[in-house]
Scaffold this active site. Structure first.
Site, mmCIF file in Angstrom:
data_model
loop_
_atom_site.group_PDB
_atom_site.id
_atom_site.type_symbol
_atom_site.label_atom_id
_atom_site.label_comp_id
_atom_site.label_asym_id
_atom_site.label_seq_id
_atom_site.Cartn_x
_atom_site.Cartn_y
_atom_site.Cartn_z
ATOM 1 C CB CYS A 113 37.266 37.459 40.672
ATOM 2 S SG CYS A 113 36.919 36.383 39.261
ATOM 3 C CG HIS A 248 33.764 39.793 41.112
ATOM 4 N ND1 HIS A 248 34.294 40.172 39.896
ATOM 5 C CD2 HIS A 248 33.596 38.456 41.048
ATOM 6 C CE1 HIS A 248 34.442 39.099 39.136
ATOM 7 N NE2 HIS A 248 34.024 38.047 39.814
ATOM 8 C CG ASN A 278 33.383 37.295 36.185
ATOM 9 O OD1 ASN A 278 34.272 38.102 36.421
ATOM 10 N ND2 ASN A 278 33.220 36.189 36.894
#
Length: 321
Positions: A113, A248, A278
């Site tokens: 990520c 994020h 996500n």
């Protein structure tokens, strides 16, 4: 001084959009359960003909168009992904071919990520060193390929997509545009908290994503607040100087908790987790492109990019847009 200036942004999403209600028909979950714990309402899932490379190429084309660049203007491609099309070669080289670029440096960065932040720092360093003039920095993922669709604690959290920026080396004044500071970290002791249980040199399989959500949440809030503070200090800025934070997009609770820890106004935080879920390395550039195109992020704004992912890896970048 030479700085890396963002001269275009772009993004791409798979055609198929999946609601929580649709997901609940396949998994033991509900819209209420997902929204309450994560803030997610939709995600996009890649179809058979959509891959990390095709999504990355589409996002790159959008970024090139936004900046008024031709593909041949690019001499560096850094692509962040944890879900490459193949073990090798690098997915960046597939994107290069799709864009019709005859020759440029092209490689992948794997930091899950946080990958896009890692890719930004790598490209920024190469541009400021005078090795390259114009770079495509891309975050692209097809996480749906590595999800355990029988594990409701993880499969509801992720989606597929890509985001890209064009970074251009420019000679600017001290108060001019560009990347002002970056800070990256990693701590491999936490591997068991967020990982994929496979790989070429271990199981010989792709594997599936595994995560201990509560522990990840705790580390995320602490690490993200700290690294944002570090990056701002290097840039000589304070929290009140920040116009926008593009985090994020892991979980709405993490976004809220991090903003509170930094005493940031909620309206300064760009949130797309509700519509994209996500998307790992794609989430920061995806959210940035949304905010640029809807007019929130404007030239001259101080923008903080930040992320944390498996490894653990985490980082932040301060950009005068």
């Amino acid at each position: 001084m030479i700085r890396s200036v963002v001269s275009g942004t772009g993004s791409a999403l798979p055609a198929r959009r999946v609601s929580n209600a649709e997901l609940a028909e396949q998994v033991d979950t509900s819209d209420e359960w997902i929204v309450e714990r994560t803030g997610i309402r939709f995600r996009h899932l890649a179809g058979p003909d959509e891959t990390t490379a095709t999504l990355a190429a589409d996002a790159a084309r959008a970024a090139l168009a936004a900046g008024g660049h031709a593909a041949q203007d690019i001499d560096l491609i850094v692509l962040a992904t944890a879900t490459p099309d193949q073990t090798f070669p690098a997915t960046a080289t597939k994107v290069q071919a799709m864009l019709g670029i005859d020759d440029c440096v092209a490689f992948d960065v794997a930091a899950v990520c946080s990958g896009f932040l890692y890719a930004v720092q790598v490209a920024d360093s190469m541009l400021r060193a005078g090795v390259h003039r114009r770079a495509l920095v891309i975050g692209a993922e097809t996480f749906s390929r590595i999800l355990d669709w029988e594990d409701r604690t993880t499969c509801v959290l992720f989606g597929d997509g890509a985001g890209a920026i064009v970074l251009e080396a420019q000679d600017v004044a001290e108060d001019g545009r560009g990347i002002l500071a970056t800070r990256l970290h990693a701590d491999g002791r936490h591997n068991e908290l967020l990982y994929v249980d496979g790989g070429p040199s271990t199981t010989g399989t792709v594997g599936k994503l595994r995560m201990k959500g509560r522990e990840v949440f705790r580390h995320a809030v602490t690490n993200l607040a700290a690294v944002m503070g570090e990056a701002l200090a290097v840039a000589g800025l304070k929290t009140e100087d920040v116009d926008w934070v593009v985090p994020h997009q892991a979980n709405a609770r993490i976004l809220d908790a991090t903003a509170r820890k930094l005493s940031l106004a909620a309206e300064k935080v760009i949130v797309t987790v509700d519509r994209h879920a996500n998307t790992s390395a794609a989430s920061v550039p995806l959210a940035l492109d949304v905010a640029v195109r809807d007019g929130r992020v404007r030239q001259g704004d101080i923008v903080v990019l930040e992320a944390m992912g498996g490894g653990f890896t985490w980082g932040a970048a301060i950009v005068r847009f």
